[in-house]
Write a protein that holds these residues in place. Structure first.
Motif, PDB file in Angstrom:
ATOM      1  N   ARG A   1       0.886  -1.465   0.281  1.00  0.00           N
ATOM      2  CA  ARG A   1      -0.173   0.117  -0.039  1.00  0.00           C
ATOM      3  C   ARG A   1       0.939   1.266  -0.127  1.00  0.00           C
ATOM      4  N   PRO A   2       0.273   2.487  -0.759  1.00  0.00           N
ATOM      5  CA  PRO A   2       1.179   4.029  -0.806  1.00  0.00           C
ATOM      6  C   PRO A   2       1.414   3.799   0.709  1.00  0.00           C
ATOM      7  N   ALA A   3       2.116   4.428   0.550  1.00  0.00           N
ATOM      8  CA  ALA A   3       3.089   5.650   2.131  1.00  0.00           C
ATOM      9  C   ALA A   3       2.432   7.142   2.112  1.00  0.00           C
ATOM     10  N   LEU A   4       2.253   7.863   0.894  1.00  0.00           N
ATOM     11  CA  LEU A   4       1.265   9.098   0.534  1.00  0.00           C
ATOM     12  C   LEU A   4      -0.164   8.167  -0.614  1.00  0.00           C
ATOM     13  N   ALA A   5      -0.975   9.075  -0.272  1.00  0.00           N
ATOM     14  CA  ALA A   5      -2.338   8.323  -1.623  1.00  0.00           C
ATOM     15  C   ALA A   5      -2.616   9.450  -1.354  1.00  0.00           C
ATOM     16  N   GLY A   6      -2.616  10.604  -2.178  1.00  0.00           N
ATOM     17  CA  GLY A   6      -3.486  11.302  -2.682  1.00  0.00           C
ATOM     18  C   GLY A   6      -2.956  12.718  -1.380  1.00  0.00           C
ATOM     19  N   LEU A   7      -2.386  12.754  -0.913  1.00  0.00           N
ATOM     20  CA  LEU A   7      -1.831  14.155   0.395  1.00  0.00           C
ATOM     21  C   LEU A   7      -2.029  15.114  -0.124  1.00  0.00           C
ATOM     22  N   ASP A   8      -2.744  16.123   0.531  1.00  0.00           N
ATOM     23  CA  ASP A   8      -3.131  17.258   0.316  1.00  0.00           C
ATOM     24  C   ASP A   8      -2.925  18.076   1.421  1.00  0.00           C
ATOM     25  N   LEU A   9      -1.885  19.565   1.331  1.00  0.00           N
ATOM     26  CA  LEU A   9      -1.930  19.738   2.695  1.00  0.00           C
ATOM     27  C   LEU A   9      -1.005  21.527   2.792  1.00  0.00           C
ATOM     28  N   GLU A  10      -1.679  22.176   2.937  1.00  0.00           N
ATOM     29  CA  GLU A  10      -1.134  23.946   2.676  1.00  0.00           C
ATOM     30  C   GLU A  10      -0.210  24.612   4.256  1.00  0.00           C
ATOM     31  N   VAL A  11       0.705  25.043   4.363  1.00  0.00           N
ATOM     32  CA  VAL A  11       1.232  26.081   5.380  1.00  0.00           C
ATOM     33  C   VAL A  11       2.034  27.173   5.095  1.00  0.00           C
ATOM     34  N   PRO A  12       1.236  27.770   5.893  1.00  0.00           N
ATOM     35  CA  PRO A  12       1.977  29.495   5.529  1.00  0.00           C
ATOM     36  C   PRO A  12       2.654  29.511   6.831  1.00  0.00           C
ATOM     37  N   ARG A  13       3.573  30.386   5.680  1.00  0.00           N
ATOM     38  CA  ARG A  13       5.618  30.897   5.855  1.00  0.00           C
ATOM     39  C   ARG A  13       5.393  30.576   7.303  1.00  0.00           C
ATOM     40  N   ARG A  14       6.599  30.547   8.176  1.00  0.00           N
ATOM     41  CA  ARG A  14       6.861  31.867   9.500  1.00  0.00           C
ATOM     42  C   ARG A  14       5.444  30.413  10.800  1.00  0.00           C
ATOM     43  N   ARG A  15       4.913  29.634  10.262  1.00  0.00           N
ATOM     44  CA  ARG A  15       4.131  28.695  11.546  1.00  0.00           C
ATOM     45  C   ARG A  15       4.648  27.717  11.751  1.00  0.00           C
TER      46      ARG A  15
END
Ligand SMILES: Nc1ncnc2c1ncn2[C@@H]1O[C@H](COP(=O)(O)OP(=O)(O)OP(=O)(O)O)[C@@H](O)[C@H]1O
Length: 266
Positions: A20-34
């Protein structure tokens, strides 16, 4: 593409021979300095995601935009720091030299550096500057690794369970030192942990992962700087309970309602 955030879209990654895949369609946003923590069941892909962000491994599909650059470009620019669970220090070099070496590399890369003395002060190691790694405790070695990572003045600092092998007291003191260093600089931190308390104490957002993807993002609306009362008070406990509830769902196979809005770590 945006210069003010990390944007990960539809990331997939399978290892050869794995069913099974280790990552399967992962979405993520992280604003700068967080400061963002990743938490989730063992094997859900946290370290793999860090390795992709660090440019150490390529995804099979999907896109990774780190403040307008790709992982490899940011890595070549010496703008990514990585602190693993077990720090690899140079055994033949003093603490001071271990922290100073990335600075020399940085000067060649045309980036600024922090002064080594300030960094050693910042992690409470000024007194051990002339010691060698074999003379240090595990907590002291991890302090050296953190100072060394900040010496790069990284735009992005990736930390993979850096405190998991430490006793509770050392861990809490290192958490505070890390927060001080982070607050004084404009670094974005992605921090992997198995500790809900640690994730809440440190982060602006806790990202709960289910196998291969983001299950939920939980904002941590606690004031900064965070003293002991803020991270042990009722608000922190409520947030920790929310994270635990999402973790239980993630363990149970991620059978939650859909994320109400895009999985951004805002
Ligand atoms: N080099 C590798 N070769 C094959 N499979 C791998 C490799 N690295 C990781 N995996 C598999 O990929 C999946 C995700 O692993 P990863 O280490 O990213 O998870 P994790 O969430 O960091 O786990 P943990 O919390 O236990 O550290 C697991 O099923 C793991 O067995």
């Amino acid at each position: 593409m945006s210069g003010d955030r990390i944007e990960v879209r539809a990331l997939t990654k399978s290892y050869p021979g794995s069913d099974r895949p280790a990552l399967a369609g992962l979405d993520l946003e992280v604003p700068r300095r967080r400061f963002v923590s990743l938490i989730g069941p063992s094997g859900c892909g946290k370290s793999t995601l860090l390795r992709v962000l660090a440019g150490l491994t390529s995804p099979d599909e999907g896109t990774v935009d780190l403040f307008g650059s790709g992982p490899r470009a940011l890595c070549r620019a010496k703008a990514v720091g990585l602190v693993p669970q077990t720090p690899a220090l140079l055994p033949w070099a003093t603490v001071r030299r271990n922290v100073a070496l990335p600075g020399r590399v940085n000067r060649r890369a045309g980036r600024g550096t922090d002064t080594v003395d300030e960094l050693l002060e910042g992690v409470g190691l000024a007194h051990a500057a002339r010691s060698y790694p074999h003379q240090l405790s595990g907590g002291m070695r991890q302090r050296v690794a953190i100072a060394r990572a900040f010496a790069l003045r990284p735009e992005l600092l990736l930390m993979d369970e850096p405190f998991s092998a430490l006793d509770e007291f050392t861990r809490e003191s290192l958490q505070l030192q890390l927060l001080d260093l982070w607050q004084q600089r404009s670094t974005t931190v992605v921090f992997v942990t198995h500790s809900v308390q640690e994730a809440v104490a440190l982060s602006d957002t806790v990202v709960v992962m289910a196998p291969g993807k983001v299950h939920r993002t939980v904002p941590v609306d606690l004031p900064r700087p965070r003293g002991t009362s803020a991270v042990t008070g009722p608000d922190a406990r409520t947030i920790a309970d929310t994270v635990r509830a999402h973790l239980r769902q993630a363990w149970d196979g991620g059978a939650a309602e859909p994320e109400p809005e895009p999985t951004g770590a805002r």
